[in-house]
Design a protein around this motif. Structure first.
Motif, PDB file in Angstrom:
ATOM      1  N   LEU A  70      65.432  17.265 101.882  1.00 23.82           N
ATOM      2  CA  LEU A  70      65.193  17.279 100.228  1.00 23.82           C
ATOM      3  C   LEU A  70      64.960  18.638  99.473  1.00 23.82           C
ATOM      4  CD1 LEU A  70      64.226  13.608  99.015  1.00 23.82           C
ATOM      5  CD2 LEU A  70      66.843  14.896  99.391  1.00 23.82           C
ATOM      6  N   TRP A  71      63.892  19.215 100.543  1.00 19.35           N
ATOM      7  CA  TRP A  71      63.101  20.803 100.357  1.00 19.35           C
ATOM      8  C   TRP A  71      64.164  22.007 100.287  1.00 19.35           C
ATOM      9  CZ3 TRP A  71      62.203  24.739 102.640  1.00 19.35           C
ATOM     10  CH2 TRP A  71      61.011  25.564 101.839  1.00 19.35           C
ATOM     11  N   VAL A  72      64.860  21.489 102.010  1.00 19.88           N
ATOM     12  CA  VAL A  72      65.686  22.234 101.743  1.00 19.88           C
ATOM     13  C   VAL A  72      66.952  22.841 100.826  1.00 19.88           C
ATOM     14  CG1 VAL A  72      67.445  23.138 103.960  1.00 19.88           C
ATOM     15  CG2 VAL A  72      65.215  22.247 104.424  1.00 19.88           C
TER      16      VAL A  72
ATOM     17  N   PHE B  96      66.017  21.445  97.358  1.00 21.69           N
ATOM     18  CA  PHE B  96      65.526  22.222  96.387  1.00 21.69           C
ATOM     19  C   PHE B  96      65.668  23.975  96.371  1.00 21.69           C
ATOM     20  CE2 PHE B  96      61.910  23.400  94.723  1.00 21.69           C
ATOM     21  CZ  PHE B  96      62.371  23.340  93.220  1.00 21.69           C
ATOM     22  N   SER B  97      65.504  24.210  97.757  1.00 22.71           N
ATOM     23  CA  SER B  97      64.953  25.598  97.920  1.00 22.71           C
ATOM     24  C   SER B  97      66.297  26.248  97.579  1.00 22.71           C
ATOM     25  CB  SER B  97      64.694  26.035  99.109  1.00 22.71           C
ATOM     26  OG  SER B  97      65.541  25.387 100.316  1.00 22.71           O
ATOM     27  N   ILE B  98      67.721  26.009  98.037  1.00 22.75           N
ATOM     28  CA  ILE B  98      69.652  26.622  98.016  1.00 22.75           C
ATOM     29  C   ILE B  98      69.475  26.860  96.832  1.00 22.75           C
ATOM     30  CG2 ILE B  98      71.318  26.625  98.865  1.00 22.75           C
ATOM     31  CD1 ILE B  98      70.585  25.499 101.113  1.00 22.75           C
ATOM     32  N   CYS B  99      69.057  25.363  95.597  1.00 27.11           N
ATOM     33  CA  CYS B  99      69.630  25.121  95.256  1.00 27.11           C
ATOM     34  C   CYS B  99      68.846  26.328  93.643  1.00 27.11           C
ATOM     35  CB  CYS B  99      69.209  24.178  93.855  1.00 27.11           C
ATOM     36  SG  CYS B  99      70.560  22.536  94.794  1.00 27.11           S
ATOM     37  N   GLN B 100      67.839  26.882  94.298  1.00 28.25           N
ATOM     38  CA  GLN B 100      66.870  27.603  93.422  1.00 28.25           C
ATOM     39  C   GLN B 100      67.222  29.566  93.809  1.00 28.25           C
ATOM     40  OE1 GLN B 100      62.843  26.754  95.182  1.00 28.25           O
ATOM     41  NE2 GLN B 100      61.875  26.249  93.162  1.00 28.25           N
ATOM     42  N   VAL B 101      67.788  29.468  94.500  1.00 25.05           N
ATOM     43  CA  VAL B 101      68.339  30.372  94.894  1.00 25.05           C
ATOM     44  C   VAL B 101      69.421  30.908  93.925  1.00 25.05           C
ATOM     45  CG1 VAL B 101      68.660  31.981  96.709  1.00 25.05           C
ATOM     46  CG2 VAL B 101      66.489  31.015  96.855  1.00 25.05           C
TER      47      VAL B 101
ATOM     48  N   GLY C 185      55.919  31.962 106.914  1.00 22.95           N
ATOM     49  CA  GLY C 185      57.378  31.291 107.603  1.00 22.95           C
ATOM     50  C   GLY C 185      58.578  31.014 106.204  1.00 22.95           C
ATOM     51  N   LEU C 186      58.125  30.583 104.784  1.00 20.98           N
ATOM     52  CA  LEU C 186      58.329  30.357 103.521  1.00 20.98           C
ATOM     53  C   LEU C 186      58.746  31.177 103.614  1.00 20.98           C
ATOM     54  CD1 LEU C 186      55.569  27.768 102.144  1.00 20.98           C
ATOM     55  CD2 LEU C 186      58.416  26.621 103.023  1.00 20.98           C
TER      56      LEU C 186
ATOM     57  N   ALA D 192      60.075  33.990 105.090  1.00 19.47           N
ATOM     58  CA  ALA D 192      61.285  34.372 105.912  1.00 19.47           C
ATOM     59  C   ALA D 192      62.086  33.362 105.443  1.00 19.47           C
ATOM     60  CB  ALA D 192      61.131  33.771 107.384  1.00 19.47           C
ATOM     61  N   TRP D 193      62.812  31.951 104.994  1.00 20.28           N
ATOM     62  CA  TRP D 193      63.323  30.965 104.415  1.00 20.28           C
ATOM     63  C   TRP D 193      63.945  31.575 103.661  1.00 20.28           C
ATOM     64  CZ3 TRP D 193      66.708  27.892 105.546  1.00 20.28           C
ATOM     65  CH2 TRP D 193      67.229  26.780 104.547  1.00 20.28           C
ATOM     66  N   TYR D 194      62.911  31.789 102.480  1.00 27.52           N
ATOM     67  CA  TYR D 194      63.967  31.922 100.926  1.00 27.52           C
ATOM     68  C   TYR D 194      64.369  33.397 101.603  1.00 27.52           C
ATOM     69  CZ  TYR D 194      61.836  28.692  98.535  1.00 27.52           C
ATOM     70  OH  TYR D 194      61.602  27.672  97.617  1.00 27.52           O
ATOM     71  N   THR D 195      63.868  34.238 102.243  1.00 31.51           N
ATOM     72  CA  THR D 195      64.346  36.156 102.683  1.00 31.51           C
ATOM     73  C   THR D 195      66.031  35.693 102.998  1.00 31.51           C
ATOM     74  OG1 THR D 195      62.018  37.121 102.290  1.00 31.51           O
ATOM     75  CG2 THR D 195      64.552  38.383 103.360  1.00 31.51           C
ATOM     76  N   VAL D 196      66.209  34.615 104.022  1.00 30.05           N
ATOM     77  CA  VAL D 196      67.221  34.459 104.549  1.00 30.05           C
ATOM     78  C   VAL D 196      68.014  34.184 103.378  1.00 30.05           C
ATOM     79  CG1 VAL D 196      68.951  33.083 105.963  1.00 30.05           C
ATOM     80  CG2 VAL D 196      66.325  33.919 106.920  1.00 30.05           C
ATOM     81  N   LEU D 197      67.673  32.805 102.364  1.00 30.17           N
ATOM     82  CA  LEU D 197      68.610  32.493 101.417  1.00 30.17           C
ATOM     83  C   LEU D 197      68.870  33.493 100.257  1.00 30.17           C
ATOM     84  CD1 LEU D 197      66.638  28.758 100.695  1.00 30.17           C
ATOM     85  CD2 LEU D 197      68.563  29.613 101.673  1.00 30.17           C
ATOM     86  N   ILE D 198      67.890  33.889  99.881  1.00 29.58           N
ATOM     87  CA  ILE D 198      68.209  35.601  98.888  1.00 29.58           C
ATOM     88  C   ILE D 198      69.574  36.492  99.675  1.00 29.58           C
ATOM     89  CG2 ILE D 198      67.401  37.957  98.307  1.00 29.58           C
ATOM     90  CD1 ILE D 198      64.159  36.082  97.884  1.00 29.58           C
ATOM     91  N   GLU D 199      69.343  37.278 101.149  1.00 25.91           N
ATOM     92  CA  GLU D 199      70.707  37.889 101.388  1.00 25.91           C
ATOM     93  C   GLU D 199      71.204  37.090 101.341  1.00 25.91           C
ATOM     94  OE1 GLU D 199      70.830  40.875 102.560  1.00 25.91           O
ATOM     95  OE2 GLU D 199      68.337  41.933 101.682  1.00 25.91           O
ATOM     96  N   LEU D 200      71.750  36.011 101.826  1.00 25.02           N
ATOM     97  CA  LEU D 200      73.106  34.548 101.778  1.00 25.02           C
ATOM     98  C   LEU D 200      73.176  34.756 100.581  1.00 25.02           C
ATOM     99  CD1 LEU D 200      74.804  33.680 103.790  1.00 25.02           C
ATOM    100  CD2 LEU D 200      73.157  31.109 102.957  1.00 25.02           C
ATOM    101  N   PHE D 201      72.676  34.630  98.709  1.00 23.27           N
ATOM    102  CA  PHE D 201      72.931  34.006  98.609  1.00 23.27           C
ATOM    103  C   PHE D 201      73.775  35.833  97.117  1.00 23.27           C
ATOM    104  CE2 PHE D 201      72.161  30.234  99.875  1.00 23.27           C
ATOM    105  CZ  PHE D 201      73.317  29.163  99.828  1.00 23.27           C
ATOM    106  N   TRP D 202      72.331  36.211  97.081  1.00 20.28           N
ATOM    107  CA  TRP D 202      72.515  37.724  95.899  1.00 20.28           C
ATOM    108  C   TRP D 202      72.841  38.618  96.466  1.00 20.28           C
ATOM    109  CZ3 TRP D 202      67.029  37.131  94.589  1.00 20.28           C
ATOM    110  CH2 TRP D 202      66.020  36.192  93.146  1.00 20.28           C
TER     111      TRP D 202
END
Length: 249
Positions: A32-34, A36-41, A148-149, A151-161
């Protein structure tokens, strides 16, 4: 006996059922957190945030120590509403390989590691994408959890933005003075004008105070800020000037 046994069985089943429910939720929580974080980004690719987590924590920190008069200064401005010298100054100062990497500059990390191993002043290797992840979603400080968090958000940012959105976000959430976040608020507070009217020298001085905006001043630059601002302007020209940023996808 049979009746008592059945009652005991029902009681045991009743006790086990809540434990199973909790176990199910514990297993579901990471997923659920994963999500949620994807939706945030994804949402923040299109919607400009009114504040960042670092801003919110800074305000709470001030209230926690009884400083009820403390107020953050922040005002969003789109990338095309800034002087063209602003984004290139940030890239020149913070992350010259920004258009090339996918959020993590391995060459910069290796150089920082070798530099720090020699006992010199500690040098970081965070990219602009990593700093956006930290400032927008997380908190200041050093811990393995935060890294760690981040790094995870960085991956999402680069993936979606797209890169220009990352740079636009960084220019709006970075701290340029005590409680002053974003280039528009900094420009208004320091020089009484909009970020669209910043000169190349002023843009370079804003970038020069990073990542220590409470230690250095863009309006009263000491020798260090003056030298660094001049270096940033030279680097910006060598990178290609304002047109360099416009070519970033």
């Amino acid at each position: 006996m049979g009746t008592e046994g059945e009652k005991r069985k029902v009681e045991l089943e009743g006790a086990v059922r809540p434990r199973r429910r909790w176990r199910r939720w514990i297993l579901l929580a990471p997923a659920l957190w994963v999500l949620f974080s994807i939706c945030q980004v994804v949402v923040l690719r299109f919607i400009d945030p009114p504040f960042s987590s670092v801003m919110a924590l800074r305000q709470l920190e001030a209230w926690g120590r009884g400083d009820w008069k403390f107020r953050l200064h922040h005002q969003w401005v789109d990338l095309d509403g800034m002087a063209r010298s602003v984004p290139i100054s940030l890239v020149a100062a913070e992350d010259q390989r920004f258009p090339e990497h996918n959020g993590f500059d391995l060459k910069a990390i290796e150089k920082a590691r070798d530099h720090n191993a020699q006992g010199r002043r500690l040098r970081g290797a965070s990219t602009i994408s990593q700093q956006v992840a930290k400032n927008l979603f997380l908190w200041q400080g050093r811990s393995w959890l935060r890294k760690g968090l981040e790094a995870w958000y960085t991956v999402l940012i680069e993936l979606f933005w797209p890169k220009q959105r990352i740079l636009e976000m960084y220019a709006n959430v970075a701290e340029f003075g005590d409680g002053i976040y974003g280039v528009q608020a900094a420009s208004r507070q320091f020089w009484g004008k909009d970020a669209a009217r910043l000169s190349a020298a002023e843009s370079a001085r804003l970038a020069a105070v990073l990542p220590s905006p409470r230690r250095y001043s863009a309006t009263r630059p000491g020798p260090y800020v003056q030298r660094r601002a001049a270096w940033i302007q030279r680097q910006a020209r060598q990178l290609g000037g304002a047109g360099y940023v416009e070519q970033i996808d």
